[in-house]
Design an enzyme around this catalytic site. Structure first.
Site, mmCIF file in Angstrom:
data_model
loop_
_atom_site.group_PDB
_atom_site.id
_atom_site.type_symbol
_atom_site.label_atom_id
_atom_site.label_comp_id
_atom_site.label_asym_id
_atom_site.label_seq_id
_atom_site.Cartn_x
_atom_site.Cartn_y
_atom_site.Cartn_z
ATOM 1 N N SER A 16 43.390 -14.439 32.235
ATOM 2 C CA SER A 16 42.527 -14.286 31.058
ATOM 3 C C SER A 16 41.150 -14.875 31.336
ATOM 4 C CB SER A 16 43.154 -14.986 29.860
ATOM 5 O OG SER A 16 42.164 -15.165 28.876
ATOM 6 N N HIS A 41 42.500 -9.803 32.243
ATOM 7 C CA HIS A 41 42.696 -9.765 30.786
ATOM 8 C C HIS A 41 41.402 -10.178 30.082
ATOM 9 C CE1 HIS A 41 45.413 -10.247 27.229
ATOM 10 N NE2 HIS A 41 44.647 -11.279 26.906
ATOM 11 N N ASP A 43 39.627 -11.008 26.450
ATOM 12 C CA ASP A 43 39.931 -11.411 25.074
ATOM 13 C C ASP A 43 38.733 -11.143 24.181
ATOM 14 O OD1 ASP A 43 42.658 -12.559 25.086
ATOM 15 O OD2 ASP A 43 41.796 -13.870 26.619
ATOM 16 N N MET A 45 37.189 -11.186 20.533
ATOM 17 C CA MET A 45 37.423 -11.863 19.242
ATOM 18 C C MET A 45 36.217 -11.650 18.330
ATOM 19 S SD MET A 45 39.042 -15.441 20.539
ATOM 20 C CE MET A 45 40.175 -15.535 21.922
ATOM 21 N N HIS A 74 42.426 -7.051 25.251
ATOM 22 C CA HIS A 74 43.179 -7.571 24.100
ATOM 23 C C HIS A 74 42.213 -7.726 22.930
ATOM 24 C CE1 HIS A 74 45.604 -11.309 22.458
ATOM 25 N NE2 HIS A 74 45.644 -10.281 21.625
ATOM 26 N N MET A 76 41.305 -8.838 19.453
ATOM 27 C CA MET A 76 41.661 -9.693 18.317
ATOM 28 C C MET A 76 40.573 -9.483 17.273
ATOM 29 S SD MET A 76 42.917 -12.902 20.588
ATOM 30 C CE MET A 76 42.106 -12.208 22.009
ATOM 31 N N MET A 145 52.526 -12.615 21.412
ATOM 32 C CA MET A 145 51.672 -13.809 21.423
ATOM 33 C C MET A 145 52.559 -15.050 21.330
ATOM 34 S SD MET A 145 48.528 -13.004 21.831
ATOM 35 C CE MET A 145 47.966 -14.704 21.710
ATOM 36 N N ASP A 183 51.422 -13.817 26.226
ATOM 37 C CA ASP A 183 50.067 -14.399 26.278
ATOM 38 C C ASP A 183 49.999 -15.662 25.425
ATOM 39 O OD1 ASP A 183 47.319 -14.832 26.378
ATOM 40 O OD2 ASP A 183 46.795 -13.027 25.239
#
Ligand code: DX5
Ligand code: ZN
Length: 233
Positions: A16, A41, A43, A45, A74, A76, A145, A183
Protein backbone atom coordinates in the site's frame (compact mmCIF):
# COMPACT_ATOMS: atom_id res chain seq x y z
CA UNK A 1 0.91 -8.16 -16.41
CA UNK A 2 -0.56 -10.41 -13.74
CA UNK A 3 -4.30 -10.27 -13.76
CA UNK A 4 -7.01 -11.97 -11.84
CA UNK A 5 -8.19 -14.47 -14.38
CA UNK A 6 -7.60 -17.43 -12.13
CA UNK A 7 -6.52 -18.13 -8.59
CA UNK A 8 -2.77 -18.39 -8.41
CA UNK A 9 -1.04 -21.04 -6.34
CA UNK A 10 1.22 -18.46 -4.75
CA UNK A 11 -0.52 -15.65 -2.82
CA UNK A 12 -0.16 -12.05 -3.99
CA UNK A 13 1.41 -9.21 -2.00
CA UNK A 14 0.10 -5.72 -2.81
CA UNK A 15 2.12 -3.01 -1.01
CA UNK A 16 0.00 0.00 0.00
CA UNK A 17 1.56 3.23 -1.24
CA UNK A 18 -0.08 5.09 1.64
CA UNK A 19 3.07 4.30 3.65
CA UNK A 20 5.49 5.10 0.81
CA UNK A 21 7.38 8.36 0.27
CA UNK A 22 4.95 10.29 -1.96
CA UNK A 23 7.62 12.90 -2.71
CA UNK A 24 9.44 10.15 -4.63
CA UNK A 25 6.45 8.25 -6.01
CA UNK A 26 8.01 7.34 -9.36
CA UNK A 27 11.14 5.99 -7.69
CA UNK A 28 9.07 4.03 -5.17
CA UNK A 29 7.15 2.34 -8.01
CA UNK A 30 10.39 1.42 -9.75
CA UNK A 31 11.85 0.10 -6.50
CA UNK A 32 8.80 -2.16 -6.04
CA UNK A 33 9.24 -3.51 -9.55
CA UNK A 34 12.95 -4.12 -8.94
CA UNK A 35 12.06 -5.94 -5.71
CA UNK A 36 9.93 -8.41 -7.69
CA UNK A 37 6.48 -7.07 -6.80
CA UNK A 38 3.74 -7.37 -9.42
CA UNK A 39 0.93 -5.46 -7.70
CA UNK A 40 0.69 -2.09 -6.00
CA UNK A 41 -2.22 -0.83 -3.86
CA UNK A 42 -3.53 2.75 -4.17
CA UNK A 43 -5.66 4.13 -1.30
CA UNK A 44 -8.07 6.79 -2.53
CA UNK A 45 -9.79 8.69 0.32
CA UNK A 46 -12.30 11.52 0.06
CA UNK A 47 -12.60 12.94 3.59
CA UNK A 48 -16.26 11.82 3.65
CA UNK A 49 -16.42 8.04 3.56
CA UNK A 50 -13.28 8.08 5.70
CA UNK A 51 -11.83 11.00 7.70
CA UNK A 52 -8.65 11.20 5.63
CA UNK A 53 -7.94 12.65 2.15
CA UNK A 54 -5.25 11.21 -0.11
CA UNK A 55 -5.05 11.20 -3.91
CA UNK A 56 -7.10 10.84 -7.07
CA UNK A 57 -7.03 10.00 -10.78
CA UNK A 58 -4.50 12.67 -11.94
CA UNK A 59 -1.74 11.21 -9.77
CA UNK A 60 -2.53 7.64 -10.79
CA UNK A 61 -2.53 8.69 -14.44
CA UNK A 62 0.94 10.25 -14.17
CA UNK A 63 2.24 7.19 -12.33
CA UNK A 64 0.80 4.89 -15.01
CA UNK A 65 3.24 6.40 -17.50
CA UNK A 66 6.12 5.34 -15.29
CA UNK A 67 5.02 1.87 -14.13
CA UNK A 68 3.59 -1.33 -15.58
CA UNK A 69 2.76 -2.80 -12.15
CA UNK A 70 -0.81 -4.07 -11.67
CA UNK A 71 -2.65 -1.04 -10.24
CA UNK A 72 -4.97 -2.24 -7.47
CA UNK A 73 -7.11 0.82 -6.65
CA UNK A 74 -9.05 0.88 -3.37
CA UNK A 75 -11.71 3.59 -3.43
CA UNK A 76 -12.69 4.81 0.03
CA UNK A 77 -15.08 7.41 -1.36
CA UNK A 78 -18.82 8.09 -1.19
CA UNK A 79 -20.79 7.18 -4.32
CA UNK A 80 -17.80 5.81 -6.25
CA UNK A 81 -20.06 5.40 -9.32
CA UNK A 82 -19.47 9.12 -10.00
CA UNK A 83 -15.78 8.59 -10.86
CA UNK A 84 -15.47 5.20 -12.59
CA UNK A 85 -14.54 6.63 -15.99
CA UNK A 86 -11.86 8.86 -14.50
CA UNK A 87 -10.21 5.91 -12.76
CA UNK A 88 -10.41 3.79 -15.92
CA UNK A 89 -8.85 6.60 -17.94
CA UNK A 90 -6.10 6.95 -15.31
CA UNK A 91 -5.03 3.37 -16.01
CA UNK A 92 -6.45 1.44 -13.03
CA UNK A 93 -6.33 -2.33 -13.55
CA UNK A 94 -8.62 -3.24 -10.65
CA UNK A 95 -11.18 -0.95 -9.05
CA UNK A 96 -12.46 -1.85 -5.58
CA UNK A 97 -15.51 0.00 -4.22
CA UNK A 98 -16.98 -0.20 -0.73
CA UNK A 99 -20.36 -1.93 -0.37
CA UNK A 100 -21.26 0.69 2.24
CA UNK A 101 -20.62 3.55 -0.20
CA UNK A 102 -22.53 2.44 -3.30
CA UNK A 103 -26.29 1.93 -3.15
CA UNK A 104 -26.75 0.09 -6.45
CA UNK A 105 -23.70 -2.11 -6.12
CA UNK A 106 -24.49 -4.53 -8.96
CA UNK A 107 -24.80 -1.63 -11.39
CA UNK A 108 -21.50 -0.16 -10.19
CA UNK A 109 -19.72 -3.49 -10.64
CA UNK A 110 -21.15 -3.99 -14.15
CA UNK A 111 -20.00 -0.51 -15.10
CA UNK A 112 -16.46 -1.09 -13.81
CA UNK A 113 -16.24 -4.20 -15.99
CA UNK A 114 -17.77 -2.47 -18.99
CA UNK A 115 -14.99 0.11 -18.70
CA UNK A 116 -12.43 -2.70 -19.02
CA UNK A 117 -11.26 -3.00 -15.42
CA UNK A 118 -11.37 -5.86 -12.95
CA UNK A 119 -13.99 -5.30 -10.27
CA UNK A 120 -13.90 -5.75 -6.51
CA UNK A 121 -16.01 -4.95 -3.45
CA UNK A 122 -14.59 -4.00 -0.04
CA UNK A 123 -16.36 -4.61 3.26
CA UNK A 124 -15.69 -2.71 6.48
CA UNK A 125 -14.85 -4.93 9.47
CA UNK A 126 -18.42 -5.08 10.81
CA UNK A 127 -20.24 -5.33 7.45
CA UNK A 128 -21.79 -8.80 7.01
CA UNK A 129 -20.60 -11.02 4.19
CA UNK A 130 -24.20 -11.32 2.90
CA UNK A 131 -23.64 -8.00 1.14
CA UNK A 132 -21.54 -9.81 -1.46
CA UNK A 133 -22.85 -13.39 -1.46
CA UNK A 134 -25.15 -13.06 -4.47
CA UNK A 135 -22.60 -10.93 -6.30
CA UNK A 136 -19.70 -13.37 -5.92
CA UNK A 137 -19.92 -14.82 -9.45
CA UNK A 138 -19.57 -11.25 -10.79
CA UNK A 139 -16.65 -10.25 -8.58
CA UNK A 140 -12.98 -10.61 -9.39
CA UNK A 141 -12.09 -9.76 -5.80
CA UNK A 142 -13.57 -9.19 -2.35
CA UNK A 143 -11.57 -7.05 0.04
CA UNK A 144 -12.02 -7.84 3.72
CA UNK A 145 -11.01 -4.76 5.72
CA UNK A 146 -9.24 -5.85 8.87
CA UNK A 147 -9.04 -2.30 10.29
CA UNK A 148 -11.52 0.57 9.98
CA UNK A 149 -10.45 2.26 6.74
CA UNK A 150 -8.82 5.67 6.71
CA UNK A 151 -5.30 5.35 8.05
CA UNK A 152 -2.21 3.21 7.83
CA UNK A 153 -0.48 1.70 10.84
CA UNK A 154 -3.57 0.56 12.78
CA UNK A 155 -3.89 -2.69 14.71
CA UNK A 156 -5.47 -5.75 13.13
CA UNK A 157 -9.04 -6.43 14.34
CA UNK A 158 -9.10 -10.05 15.50
CA UNK A 159 -12.76 -10.91 14.77
CA UNK A 160 -12.15 -10.40 11.03
CA UNK A 161 -10.28 -13.71 10.94
CA UNK A 162 -13.60 -15.53 11.20
CA UNK A 163 -14.87 -13.46 8.28
CA UNK A 164 -11.93 -14.43 6.06
CA UNK A 165 -12.56 -18.10 6.84
CA UNK A 166 -16.31 -17.80 6.20
CA UNK A 167 -15.77 -16.01 2.89
CA UNK A 168 -13.28 -18.64 1.74
CA UNK A 169 -15.91 -21.31 2.44
CA UNK A 170 -18.59 -19.39 0.55
CA UNK A 171 -16.31 -18.82 -2.46
CA UNK A 172 -15.54 -22.55 -2.53
CA UNK A 173 -19.21 -23.49 -2.09
CA UNK A 174 -20.17 -21.37 -5.10
CA UNK A 175 -17.12 -22.54 -7.10
CA UNK A 176 -16.33 -18.86 -7.70
CA UNK A 177 -12.92 -17.59 -8.85
CA UNK A 178 -13.12 -14.55 -6.57
CA UNK A 179 -9.81 -13.49 -5.02
CA UNK A 180 -9.94 -12.80 -1.28
CA UNK A 181 -7.90 -9.74 -0.38
CA UNK A 182 -7.12 -8.62 3.17
CA UNK A 183 -6.14 -5.04 4.08
CA UNK A 184 -5.19 -3.44 7.39
CA UNK A 185 -2.71 -4.38 10.08
CA UNK A 186 -1.11 -7.05 7.91
CA UNK A 187 2.45 -7.87 8.98
CA UNK A 188 5.09 -10.46 8.11
CA UNK A 189 4.13 -12.09 11.43
CA UNK A 190 0.41 -12.63 10.68
CA UNK A 191 0.72 -13.04 6.88
CA UNK A 192 1.03 -16.84 7.02
CA UNK A 193 -2.00 -17.26 9.24
CA UNK A 194 -4.14 -14.97 7.05
CA UNK A 195 -3.28 -16.99 3.97
CA UNK A 196 -4.00 -20.24 5.80
CA UNK A 197 -7.45 -18.84 6.68
CA UNK A 198 -8.17 -18.26 2.97
CA UNK A 199 -6.62 -14.94 1.88
CA UNK A 200 -5.24 -14.95 -1.68
CA UNK A 201 -3.89 -11.40 -1.64
CA UNK A 202 -2.46 -9.37 1.23
CA UNK A 203 -2.16 -5.57 1.31
CA UNK A 204 0.58 -4.19 3.53
CA UNK A 205 1.53 -0.55 4.11
CA UNK A 206 3.54 0.27 7.22
CA UNK A 207 4.85 -3.27 7.77
CA UNK A 208 6.19 -3.29 4.21
CA UNK A 209 7.51 0.23 3.54
CA UNK A 210 8.83 0.65 7.08
CA UNK A 211 11.38 -2.12 6.55
CA UNK A 212 13.59 -1.56 3.52
CA UNK A 213 15.26 -2.91 1.46
CA UNK A 214 12.09 -3.90 -0.37
CA UNK A 215 13.53 -7.02 -2.03
CA UNK A 216 14.32 -8.53 1.37
CA UNK A 217 11.00 -7.44 2.82
CA UNK A 218 9.22 -9.00 -0.14
CA UNK A 219 11.06 -12.28 0.44
CA UNK A 220 10.14 -12.26 4.14
CA UNK A 221 6.45 -11.83 3.26
CA UNK A 222 6.73 -14.34 0.42
CA UNK A 223 8.14 -17.05 2.69
CA UNK A 224 5.40 -16.46 5.30
CA UNK A 225 2.62 -16.40 2.69
CA UNK A 226 3.84 -19.49 0.86
CA UNK A 227 4.08 -21.38 4.13
CA UNK A 228 0.52 -20.32 4.95
CA UNK A 229 -0.57 -21.61 1.53
CA UNK A 230 1.17 -24.93 2.16
CA UNK A 231 3.72 -24.29 -0.58
CA UNK A 232 7.16 -25.73 0.24
CA UNK A 233 9.74 -22.99 0.73
C1 DX5 B 1 -6.45 1.75 5.28
C2 DX5 B 1 -5.95 1.40 3.90
C3 DX5 B 1 -4.82 0.45 3.89
C4 DX5 B 1 -3.59 0.94 4.63
C5 DX5 B 1 -3.00 -0.26 5.28
O1 DX5 B 1 -7.62 2.46 5.18
O2 DX5 B 1 -7.00 0.84 3.13
O3 DX5 B 1 -4.49 0.04 2.58
O4 DX5 B 1 -2.64 1.56 3.83
O5 DX5 B 1 -1.96 0.15 6.10
P1 DX5 B 1 -1.29 -0.82 7.15
O6 DX5 B 1 -0.76 -2.03 6.38
O7 DX5 B 1 -0.19 0.00 7.73
O8 DX5 B 1 -2.34 -1.22 8.14
ZN1 ZN C 1 -6.38 -0.08 1.17
Amino acid sequence: MSGLDRKRPSPILSPSLLSSDFSRLGEELEALKDAGLEWVHWDVMDGMFVPNITLGPPIIKKARKRSDLFFDVHLMIEKPERYLEEFADAGSDLLVVHAEASLHLERTISEIKRLGMKAGVALNPHTPLDHVHYLLPELDLVLIMTVNPGFGGQSFIEFTKEKIRDLAQEVARRSADTIIQVDGGVTAENAGELVSLGADCLVSGSAFFGHPPYAERHQTFRRAMDMGAGIAV
